[in-house]
Each structure stands twice: as C-alpha cells, then as structure tokens.
Design an enzyme around this catalytic site. Structure first.
Site, short mmCIF file in Angstrom:
data_model
loop_
_atom_site.label_atom_id
_atom_site.label_comp_id
_atom_site.label_asym_id
_atom_site.label_seq_id
_atom_site.Cartn_x
_atom_site.Cartn_y
_atom_site.Cartn_z
CG HIS A 1 28.08 5.86 17.80
ND1 HIS A 1 26.87 5.58 17.67
CD2 HIS A 1 28.35 7.05 17.90
CE1 HIS A 1 26.22 6.70 17.90
NE2 HIS A 1 27.13 7.93 17.97
CG ASP B 1 25.34 2.14 16.46
OD1 ASP B 1 24.53 3.78 17.38
OD2 ASP B 1 26.09 2.83 16.70
CB SER C 1 36.11 12.23 20.82
OG SER C 1 34.95 12.12 20.88
CB ALA D 1 44.03 13.70 29.51
CG HIS E 1 31.94 16.73 26.37
ND1 HIS E 1 31.89 15.66 27.20
CD2 HIS E 1 31.05 16.11 24.75
CE1 HIS E 1 32.08 14.23 26.28
NE2 HIS E 1 31.82 14.57 24.94
CB SER F 1 31.87 12.01 29.51
OG SER F 1 32.66 12.29 28.54
CD GLU G 1 34.37 7.20 30.70
OE1 GLU G 1 35.10 7.71 30.49
OE2 GLU G 1 34.37 6.44 29.75
N1 UDP Z 1 38.70 10.93 26.70
C1 UDP Z 1 39.70 10.89 27.28
N2 UDP Z 1 41.03 11.61 27.22
C2 UDP Z 1 40.71 12.87 26.66
C3 UDP Z 1 39.29 13.15 26.43
C4 UDP Z 1 38.02 12.15 26.06
O1 UDP Z 1 39.74 9.05 27.74
O2 UDP Z 1 41.05 13.67 26.49
C5 UDP Z 1 37.46 9.67 26.80
C6 UDP Z 1 36.93 9.64 27.69
O3 UDP Z 1 37.06 8.96 29.00
C7 UDP Z 1 34.75 9.25 26.95
C8 UDP Z 1 35.44 8.98 25.18
O4 UDP Z 1 36.82 9.40 25.72
O5 UDP Z 1 35.56 7.37 27.33
C9 UDP Z 1 34.50 10.51 25.37
O6 UDP Z 1 33.09 9.48 24.80
P1 UDP Z 1 31.88 10.86 25.72
O7 UDP Z 1 30.78 10.07 25.61
O8 UDP Z 1 32.06 11.32 26.00
O9 UDP Z 1 32.61 11.97 24.32
P2 UDP Z 1 32.39 11.97 22.51
O10 UDP Z 1 33.68 12.10 22.23
O11 UDP Z 1 31.49 10.93 21.97
O12 UDP Z 1 31.61 13.16 22.79
#
Ligand code: UDP
Length: 515
Positions: A18, A132, A309, A375, A392, A397, A400
């Site tokens: 967030h 938020d 994450s 990663a 997920h 994600s 991206e």
């Molecule tokens: N991420 C990453 N490497 C990993 C896992 C996650 O860079 O191994 C980044 C991903 O690119 C994204 C963020 O962590 O920017 C995860 O945010 P998202 O909203 O998709 O999911 P959350 O982690 O909040 O469930």
C-alpha cells in the site's frame, strides 16, 4: 513574499504493497503539477507500524524517497505521528480481528485526532488529505478542518465499483432474507451484480465481503459508504483497461443513481518493490540470476510463477505444481517460498529439497529454474522470454503483467485476489481461467494447472489466443496512458487543478482543537 505551494497530505498504511504505490502515485502527481506550471508538495504522515518488520521495511523506503526527493527537488517531507493505542477487535480483546478491513479501520479511528492535529499544524495551504482505501475514518480529520479529502485506491476500478456498491448490496441482501443470522443467510446467495462486469460469483468476492456476519464485512460496507463524502477517488488503473466499469461508476449505477465523486485514473503506477531483506551480495550484481537464465530462453516460451509478498507453498501444493510442470514439458521460472517457521507468519526461503518431489529439479534442469527467494518480478515480466504469468493476482502484480503485455493464469489466494482474478479473466480478458478450490486454501490440482498452461501457451486454443492478444493491446494502452496526451496523465493534470482550486489555509484556531 512568495506564497508557499499547496501541500497534499498523504496518509499511507503500513503494508509495503500500500505504502510504496501510494507514494509513487504522489510523485507522479507532483511531476504532473510541475509540468502544468502549478507545483504542489507532498506531506506524508507516518503512523508507527504495528510490527518491527513493517517498521524497518517502511524506514528503508522512506530513506530512499528522501534521498530521491533531495536530489530531484521533488518537495516531499515526512511527519511522524505519535503512536495511538491498538484498538480492541469488536469481538473483544484476545479474539483477534476478523480481517484487515476491521483492524485498519479501527486503527484509523484512533489516528484521526493525530492526523487532524498534524494537518492543523501545517503552515502552507493544504490542498487535500488523501487516505488509503480502508481508512475512511480519517475523513473526519479533513472534514473538521474544511480540507478536501480524497481516497487513493491501490486497486482496480472494479474494486472501487464494488466498494461503492457495497451499501446497496447489503440492503438488497437483507431485503432478500440474508439477515446476517449465520449459515447460508450470511452469504450472498447468487451472483452479485457489479455494474460494468459480468455477474460475479459469490466465490470470487473479496474476503471482506464473503461473510456478512463478521465485523470485517461491516467495515467493508462502511468504507464504501464513506467514499461518497470524498472530493475524489484516485484509482491505480488505466481508463482503457476498465472502460465499462468506469462508465458505470460515473453514471451512478453503483450508487443507486447518485453520482459519486469524480474518479481519477492514474495508473499504471508501478512501484519498485523492495525485497523483505537485503539480497545476498551475489544477487546485488547488475543482472539477477533469474534474468541471466531468461536470456538463454526463446521468446514468449517461459511460464513464470510468482505469488506476491506473502504467499508460500506446502509440499503437497508444490507437488501438484511440479507434476503439472513435469507433464506440460514447457519451460518455467518458479519463485517458490516455503511455509513460515513455527510461530511466524511470513514465508521462509523455499527449502527446495524438502518441498519438491524427488528428482524434479534434476529432470527439469534443462528447461526450468526454481528460485527460492525474492525475485525481481518487474524485470522478469518485462523479459521477452516470458510467455505467461501464474500469479496470485495482487493488483500490483496484475498491473506489472499487463504493462509488460504478459497474459495471466490467475491463482488467487487471499484479500481481493479472487475478485481480481475474475476481473482479469471475465472483465479485462487478458487471462485464462484456472479452477481454484477456495475452500481448500486455494488448492489447484496438477491436471487443472497443466490444462490452463496448455490453454494459454498452446497454438490451438481460442481462449489463450484471445488472452495473448488482449494483453498486448493493454500493454500499448498502458504506456500510451502515461505519455503526453494519454488518459492517466490528463487525469493527473485534472486532479492537480482540482487540488489547487480546493487548497485552503487551515485556520490557526483549529491548531488548538482536539489532539
Ligand atoms: N514481488 C517481487 N518479487 C517477488 C515477489 C513479489 O518483486 O519475489 C513484488 C511484485 O513485483 C509486486 C509486489 O511485490 O510489485 C507484490 O504486490 P502485489 O500487490 O502483487 O501482491 P501482495 O504482495 O500485496 O499480495
């Protein structure tokens, strides 16, 4: 004497997912305001994080932003709020919170006086307080000072529509007999109507809406109701991505015919996420091992699996994925985290020998890489070798992936991920559906994952072809949106104008009130 530029007060919550995107959106706003010749500044109000881990992640990020702001003269400053006592959950101390919606909203009630005091102490004109998505109790702080209040949604327009529609949905469910008495009455019986989307199966609703008897549900509805008090809703999406939902919102279809506050689509805001801990020295080199491995793979050939994450895999579930990858014969890059240590909540680095079936790594080493740690997801998605993303469906994600033109295989797990998965497949159309058993911790069988991978990567399937084409179209739209003449840049400029118009000098008298 020159007038100080008006400041926009952001109040981010602690989760990095967030916090980081909200600041990133703020930076974009500053750039747009400066480009339009009417600068703004940002003031971030930082609430002490509820855990040490969160506190240290946030401190790292603040350090980066401060350095960045200093070198580029962005005009961002941080003010630290005093800690407010942790609120007891509705069910009583020791019972635990029924969901993040409850914990965050209750906490914000405690923080509202602190936010009000901090804003009242600002010496420059205040353009807005931006909160938020589950923090609308803070709107009271802004209202009390006569400062315009905005909500920033790190999620989709479809999620915004659902929140706006939640109070009406609740009334409709009560009228239909779902009186919140537990059992089947506690759920939404049939498909839920969200204007601009195909009928939403109740199994795809965000966790906060699944059970009408718990406090998290009430807070979900509460927050959606209070969106109507905002001066604007700022959403991390792209107008071209969700046109029907956005039109339905603007038309009042989610809010019983009453027009809601204007929606500003400012996405895709892609934040550089930091790993939870500093990566080993070897991984800090210019090129990550995963990226180096991708260089030797053909274009659009690799299935990328990565789950945000928080998600981790048990050996049982990892075994199903391994069987699917074994049988499909496709190339893959799999970011695999193991279950948390005893008494912990966060995943561990994947202990591959313990989690994966015997012989899997050896059998697939010529076409696959399993990576047990954080990663560089954005960089990986942008690589030409990636052909599809098993995700997920966290909204960061998803964005991206869309910005990289990579079609998805949604494998949601928690929060609003099941809803995002539905939106991406049935609404946006850049994903091939995967059958996920939500009642078994979102279990997916090997045969189903194998089927879905083939549907996306195979040459024959209509569903896969459509998802691939749509993803590429959306990629083009995403990049166009943030350029000169694009929808998101135009939206940021409109927002900047509205913020300048609404800026107020907070009355000195208000500095004495309520702390
Ligand atoms: N991420 C990453 N490497 C990993 C896992 C996650 O860079 O191994 C980044 C991903 O690119 C994204 C963020 O962590 O920017 C995860 O945010 P998202 O909203 O998709 O999911 P959350 O982690 O909040 O469930």
């Amino acid at each position: 004497m020159a007038m100080a530029n008006p400041t926009v007060v952001l109040v981010p919550v602690w989760g990095v997912g967030h916090f980081v995107p909200m600041i990133e959106a703020g930076k974009r706003l500053l750039a747009a305001a400066r480009g339009g010749g009417r600068p703004l500044t940002l003031t971030l109000l930082i609430m002490p994080a509820p855990t040490e881990k969160r506190a240290s992640e946030i401190a790292d990020h603040i350090r980066d932003v401060e350095q960045d702001s200093e070198s580029s003269g962005l005009g961002i400053r941080f003010l630290y709020l005093p800690a407010a006592p942790a609120p007891p959950p509705a069910a009583g101390a020791g019972a635990g919170y029924s969901g993040p919606e409850e914990f965050i909203s209750l906490s914000m009630q405690q923080y509202a006086p602190h936010v009000r005091a901090a804003v009242a102490g600002l010496l420059c004109p205040v353009a807005a307080v931006v909160v938020d998505l589950f923090c609308t109790p803070l709107l009271d702080a802004a209202h009390g000072l006569g400062v315009p209040a905005y909500v920033y949604l790190i999620c989709s327009a479809a999620m915004c529509a659902l929140l706006l529609r939640a109070p009406a949905l609740d009334d409709e469910a009560s009228a239909a007999g779902g009186g919140g008495g537990g059992g089947e009455d506690a759920q939404f019986g049939e498909a839920v109507h969200v204007p601009g989307l195909p009928p939403v199966p109740p199994s795809c609703l965000p966790t906060g809406l699944v059970d009408r008897t718990v406090p998290a549900y009430e807070w979900f509805v509460y927050n959606g109701r209070r969106y109507m008090e905002a001066a604007g809703l700022i959403v991390n999406t792209v107008a071209e991505l969700e046109p029907r939902v956005l039109a339905a919102i603007a038309d009042g279809q989610c809010t019983r015919g009453v027009r809601p506050p204007p929606v500003y689509t400012v996405g895709p805001v892609l934040a550089d996420s930091t790993p939870p801990a500093a990566p080993p020295a070897a991984e800090q080199e210019a090129e990550h091992e995963c990226v180096r491995w991708l260089h030797s793979q053909p274009p659009r050939s690799v299935v990328f699996l990565c789950f945000g994450s928080a998600r981790f895999f048990t050996a049982e579930q990892a075994g199903e994925v391994a069987a699917a990858l074994d049988r499909s014969g496709r190339r893959f890059l799999w970011v695999l985290r193991g279950p948390p240590a005893r008494g912990e909540k966060m995943f561990t680095d994947g202990d591959l020998a313990a989690i994966l079936p015997a012989g899997f790594l050896e059998r697939t080493k010529h076409r696959g890489l399993v990576w047990p740690r954080w990663a560089p997801q954005r960089e990986i998605l942008a690589h030409a070798a990636i052909g599809g993303f098993v995700t997920h469906c966290g909204w960061n994600s998803a964005l991206e992936s869309l910005a990289a033109g990579v079609p998805m295989l949604p494998w949601p797990w928690a929060a609003e991920q099941h809803y995002n998965a539905f939106v991406l497949a049935a609404g946006v159309g850049a994903a091939v559906r995967v059958e996920v058993d939500r009642s078994r911790d979102s279990f997916v069988e090997a045969a189903e994952l194998e089927r879905a991978i083939e549907a996306l990567f195979g040459d024959d399937g209509e569903e896969g072809r459509k998802a691939r084409e749509t993803a590429l179209e959306i990629k083009a739209a995403c990049w166009k949106a943030v350029e000169e003449g694009g929808s998101s840049l135009a939206s940021l400029r409109r927002l900047s104008d509205a913020l300048h118009q609404g800026a107020v000098d907070v009355l000195p008298a208000s500095q004495d009130s309520e702390v």
